[in-house]
Design an enzyme around this catalytic site. Sequence first.
Site, PDB file in Angstrom:
ATOM      1  N   HIS A 268      36.790  22.718  31.448  1.00 39.32           N
ATOM      2  CA  HIS A 268      35.331  22.781  31.363  1.00 39.32           C
ATOM      3  C   HIS A 268      34.617  21.462  31.619  1.00 39.32           C
ATOM      4  CE1 HIS A 268      35.964  26.842  30.102  1.00 39.32           C
ATOM      5  NE2 HIS A 268      34.671  27.051  29.959  1.00 39.32           N
TER       6      HIS A 268
ATOM      7  N   ARG B 242      14.082  30.834  11.537  1.00 38.42           N
ATOM      8  CA  ARG B 242      15.259  30.153  10.973  1.00 38.42           C
ATOM      9  C   ARG B 242      16.482  31.046  10.853  1.00 38.42           C
ATOM     10  NH1 ARG B 242      11.403  27.695   7.553  1.00 38.42           N
ATOM     11  NH2 ARG B 242      10.760  25.740   8.499  1.00 38.42           N
TER      12      ARG B 242
ATOM     13  N   ARG C  59      39.451  23.660  18.088  1.00 34.23           N
ATOM     14  CA  ARG C  59      38.661  24.470  19.003  1.00 34.23           C
ATOM     15  C   ARG C  59      38.474  23.813  20.374  1.00 34.23           C
ATOM     16  NH1 ARG C  59      33.286  28.066  17.619  1.00 34.23           N
ATOM     17  NH2 ARG C  59      32.919  28.668  19.758  1.00 34.23           N
TER      18      ARG C  59
ATOM     19  N   ASN D 248      38.046  24.166  25.707  1.00 38.63           N
ATOM     20  CA  ASN D 248      37.310  23.492  26.775  1.00 38.63           C
ATOM     21  C   ASN D 248      38.194  23.138  27.963  1.00 38.63           C
ATOM     22  OD1 ASN D 248      34.891  23.551  25.318  1.00 38.63           O
ATOM     23  ND2 ASN D 248      35.480  21.739  24.168  1.00 38.63           N
TER      24      ASN D 248
ATOM     25  N   LYS E 172      29.060  30.101  19.620  1.00 31.25           N
ATOM     26  CA  LYS E 172      28.358  29.046  20.367  1.00 31.25           C
ATOM     27  C   LYS E 172      27.200  29.692  21.106  1.00 31.25           C
ATOM     28  CE  LYS E 172      31.701  25.440  21.419  1.00 31.25           C
ATOM     29  NZ  LYS E 172      32.288  24.653  22.518  1.00 31.25           N
TER      30      LYS E 172
ATOM     31  N   HIS F 113      29.783  30.711  36.378  1.00 25.74           N
ATOM     32  CA  HIS F 113      30.432  29.803  35.428  1.00 25.74           C
ATOM     33  C   HIS F 113      31.959  29.917  35.529  1.00 25.74           C
ATOM     34  CE1 HIS F 113      31.592  27.638  31.873  1.00 25.74           C
ATOM     35  NE2 HIS F 113      32.174  28.716  31.388  1.00 25.74           N
TER      36      HIS F 113
ATOM     37  N   GLU G 277      34.108  23.221  15.972  1.00 25.79           N
ATOM     38  CA  GLU G 277      34.751  22.305  16.903  1.00 25.79           C
ATOM     39  C   GLU G 277      34.916  20.900  16.356  1.00 25.79           C
ATOM     40  OE1 GLU G 277      33.939  23.171  20.991  1.00 25.79           O
ATOM     41  OE2 GLU G 277      34.125  21.049  21.522  1.00 25.79           O
TER      42      GLU G 277
ATOM     43  N   GLU H  54      38.674  32.593  33.140  1.00 25.56           N
ATOM     44  CA  GLU H  54      38.632  32.268  31.712  1.00 25.56           C
ATOM     45  C   GLU H  54      39.842  32.922  31.004  1.00 25.56           C
ATOM     46  OE1 GLU H  54      36.317  29.581  30.073  1.00 25.56           O
ATOM     47  OE2 GLU H  54      34.808  30.887  30.932  1.00 25.56           O
TER      48      GLU H  54
ATOM     49  N   LYS I 207      40.878  33.903  20.889  1.00 27.75           N
ATOM     50  CA  LYS I 207      39.658  33.165  20.557  1.00 27.75           C
ATOM     51  C   LYS I 207      39.339  33.291  19.069  1.00 27.75           C
ATOM     52  CE  LYS I 207      35.305  31.466  21.880  1.00 27.75           C
ATOM     53  NZ  LYS I 207      34.234  31.367  22.866  1.00 27.75           N
TER      54      LYS I 207
ATOM     55  N   HIS J 120      31.654  22.050  34.102  1.00 28.97           N
ATOM     56  CA  HIS J 120      30.248  21.766  33.792  1.00 28.97           C
ATOM     57  C   HIS J 120      29.660  20.761  34.784  1.00 28.97           C
ATOM     58  CE1 HIS J 120      30.680  23.242  29.351  1.00 28.97           C
ATOM     59  NE2 HIS J 120      30.640  24.225  30.226  1.00 28.97           N
TER      60      HIS J 120
HETATM   61  N1  NAD Z   1      29.012  30.816  24.179  1.00 27.99           N
HETATM   62  C1  NAD Z   1      30.225  30.663  24.657  1.00 27.99           C
HETATM   63  O1  NAD Z   1      31.171  30.426  23.916  1.00 27.99           O
HETATM   64  C2  NAD Z   1      30.438  30.818  26.129  1.00 27.99           C
HETATM   65  C3  NAD Z   1      31.737  31.001  26.629  1.00 27.99           C
HETATM   66  C4  NAD Z   1      31.894  31.227  27.996  1.00 27.99           C
HETATM   67  C5  NAD Z   1      30.789  31.262  28.827  1.00 27.99           C
HETATM   68  N2  NAD Z   1      29.549  31.060  28.322  1.00 27.99           N
HETATM   69  C6  NAD Z   1      28.357  31.120  29.164  1.00 27.99           C
HETATM   70  O2  NAD Z   1      28.267  32.419  29.727  1.00 27.99           O
HETATM   71  C7  NAD Z   1      27.565  32.343  30.955  1.00 27.99           C
HETATM   72  C8  NAD Z   1      28.306  33.131  31.998  1.00 27.99           C
HETATM   73  O3  NAD Z   1      28.402  34.451  31.566  1.00 27.99           O
HETATM   74  P1  NAD Z   1      28.815  35.633  32.551  1.00 27.99           P
HETATM   75  O4  NAD Z   1      29.950  35.202  33.373  1.00 27.99           O
HETATM   76  O5  NAD Z   1      28.914  36.835  31.723  1.00 27.99           O
HETATM   77  O6  NAD Z   1      27.608  35.716  33.573  1.00 27.99           O
HETATM   78  P2  NAD Z   1      26.148  36.335  33.495  1.00 27.99           P
HETATM   79  O7  NAD Z   1      25.667  36.504  32.132  1.00 27.99           O
HETATM   80  O8  NAD Z   1      25.354  35.475  34.418  1.00 27.99           O
HETATM   81  O9  NAD Z   1      26.319  37.778  34.138  1.00 27.99           O
HETATM   82  C9  NAD Z   1      26.745  37.873  35.461  1.00 27.99           C
HETATM   83  C10 NAD Z   1      25.886  38.845  36.268  1.00 27.99           C
HETATM   84  O10 NAD Z   1      26.349  40.164  36.014  1.00 27.99           O
HETATM   85  C11 NAD Z   1      25.263  41.011  35.636  1.00 27.99           C
HETATM   86  N3  NAD Z   1      25.833  41.992  34.714  1.00 27.99           N
HETATM   87  C12 NAD Z   1      26.184  41.817  33.445  1.00 27.99           C
HETATM   88  N4  NAD Z   1      26.819  42.890  32.973  1.00 27.99           N
HETATM   89  C13 NAD Z   1      26.850  43.786  33.972  1.00 27.99           C
HETATM   90  C14 NAD Z   1      27.392  45.086  34.113  1.00 27.99           C
HETATM   91  N5  NAD Z   1      28.078  45.678  33.136  1.00 27.99           N
HETATM   92  N6  NAD Z   1      27.224  45.726  35.293  1.00 27.99           N
HETATM   93  C15 NAD Z   1      26.587  45.105  36.320  1.00 27.99           C
HETATM   94  N7  NAD Z   1      26.076  43.885  36.260  1.00 27.99           N
HETATM   95  C16 NAD Z   1      26.215  43.221  35.100  1.00 27.99           C
HETATM   96  C17 NAD Z   1      24.230  40.091  35.077  1.00 27.99           C
HETATM   97  O11 NAD Z   1      22.949  40.641  35.204  1.00 27.99           O
HETATM   98  C18 NAD Z   1      24.413  38.835  35.945  1.00 27.99           C
HETATM   99  O12 NAD Z   1      23.712  38.976  37.144  1.00 27.99           O
HETATM  100  C19 NAD Z   1      27.451  30.874  31.295  1.00 27.99           C
HETATM  101  O13 NAD Z   1      26.145  30.434  31.038  1.00 27.99           O
HETATM  102  C20 NAD Z   1      28.415  30.208  30.348  1.00 27.99           C
HETATM  103  O14 NAD Z   1      28.049  28.904  30.034  1.00 27.99           O
HETATM  104  C21 NAD Z   1      29.362  30.848  26.993  1.00 27.99           C
HETATM  105 ZN    ZN Z   2      33.704  28.890  29.929  1.00 27.62          ZN
END
Ligand code: NAD
Ligand code: ZN
Length: 392
Positions: free
Chosen positions: A274, A147, A267, A271, A169, A291, A263, A211, A253, A278
């Site tokens: 998005h 929890r 907030r 999006n 999130k 993404h 949200e 982004e 942010k 998505h």
């Molecule tokens: N929670 C939120 O508010 C929020 C906001 C934006 C995006 N997201 C989510 O985040 C995800 C995308 O995240 P992302 O773009 O970071 O992609 P990711 O987490 O898939 O990372 C991208 C790739 O880079 C590699 N990597 C990470 N750091 C590295 C580094 N320093 N050196 C070498 N390789 C590295 C990872 O292993 C992966 O293969 C999506 O699922 C998206 O929905 C969430």
């Molecule tokens: Zn995003």
Amino acid sequence: VAQPGRAAPVLSFVRNFWGGAARPIERMNQITVNTPSNPYVVLVGRGLLRKAGAALATLRDYSGVFVLSSARVWKHWGRAVEASLKDAGPLRRILFDDAERAKTLATYEKVCRQLVREGADRRALLLAVGGGVVGDVAGFVAATYLRGVRLVHVPTTLMAQVDSAIGGKTGVNLREGKNLIGAFYQPRLVLADPQTLGTLPVREFRAGLYEVIKYGILGDAELFGYLEENLADILKQTPQHLDWMITRCVEAKAGIVGKDETESGLREVLNLGHTFAHALETATGYRTYRHGEAVGWGLLAAARLAAHLKMLPAEDCARILALVRRVGALPAWPRSKPEALMQIMRSDKKARGGRVRFVLPKAIASVETGVEASDETVREVLRQMAAGRGAS
Ligand SMILES: NC(=O)c1ccc[n+]([C@@H]2O[C@H](COP(=O)([O-])OP(=O)(O)OC[C@H]3O[C@@H](n4cnc5c(N)ncnc54)[C@H](O)[C@@H]3O)[C@@H](O)[C@H]2O)c1
Ligand SMILES: [Zn+2]
């Protein structure tokens, strides 16, 4: 933050925070996220990763540190994390697949079960080291394991540093749609070290930039102009530019989620792009786009739709299309029929009663939320995008 060259703020080391640690980070920015549930600090600074242990020590009272990361991230940064945590007590490490298509309940369950086997109790501290996938999965684990246990983010992608590690999130995907399972759960601390981006594949860096552009369009004309002017240097990852840009986005942010943690309104602006993004990710089984790349397409589609609805002046629309396009080539628009994409959009989290609600730009630095458009209009924009006119 002032722009580089205009005397970037040199926040002297936050002494009480670090308890007088030796070798301070020369340039560090500290941004507070004032969420009602749990206010916390985001630190942005080169070399922070190597200070992670000292930072955790200020959180106290945890029984052990459990690092959640992926093999790919660990290969580059594992030794530095381990070295920095050598005084933080026993350290356990759980690595999991951070491919977007592995952002699932199955991965979540595996991590939770491993935490049990490793003896994580209610005072465990989870340290998420990685990109958005690691952060979203680790965050959802932290929100729900026993929890709720403590969480600290060490984002290692541009995307994670400017966006996903801040705001609470967390969650995983279903085959039916992105991020449909999750929770709001704030970390205790976020340590963003731009140096970690040095090992990031260029495609991932560019994906994060979409982004960043989003923040410009939704409310920061200075940032947007700055990107237009300095994109070439930013793509070279010049530290001065990078650090300024990351800090600026974190401030944006933090400001938004501080006013609307869960949200209920404001907030929603985050999006922007998005709803389309998505749909593209879901339609392609999370295999085709990063993404951020889907967000790149989403920004183009949102600008097109807004122009179509006569909400966005042609000149601003052109600036948005041009800047997005300059970041680089996007993987092709999917082959899916417009109707298939629209069906996915109707089950988007933001839809109400099956009606899609868009966030659309009205100008550079201004957006409107909750915009509804007729199916005919949306279909027309999707057709234009598919015909390759999205970026022209
Ligand atoms: N929670 C939120 O508010 C929020 C906001 C934006 C995006 N997201 C989510 O985040 C995800 C995308 O995240 P992302 O773009 O970071 O992609 P990711 O987490 O898939 O990372 C991208 C790739 O880079 C590699 N990597 C990470 N750091 C590295 C580094 N320093 N050196 C070498 N390789 C590295 C990872 O292993 C992966 O293969 C999506 O699922 C998206 O929905 C969430
Ligand atoms: Zn995003």
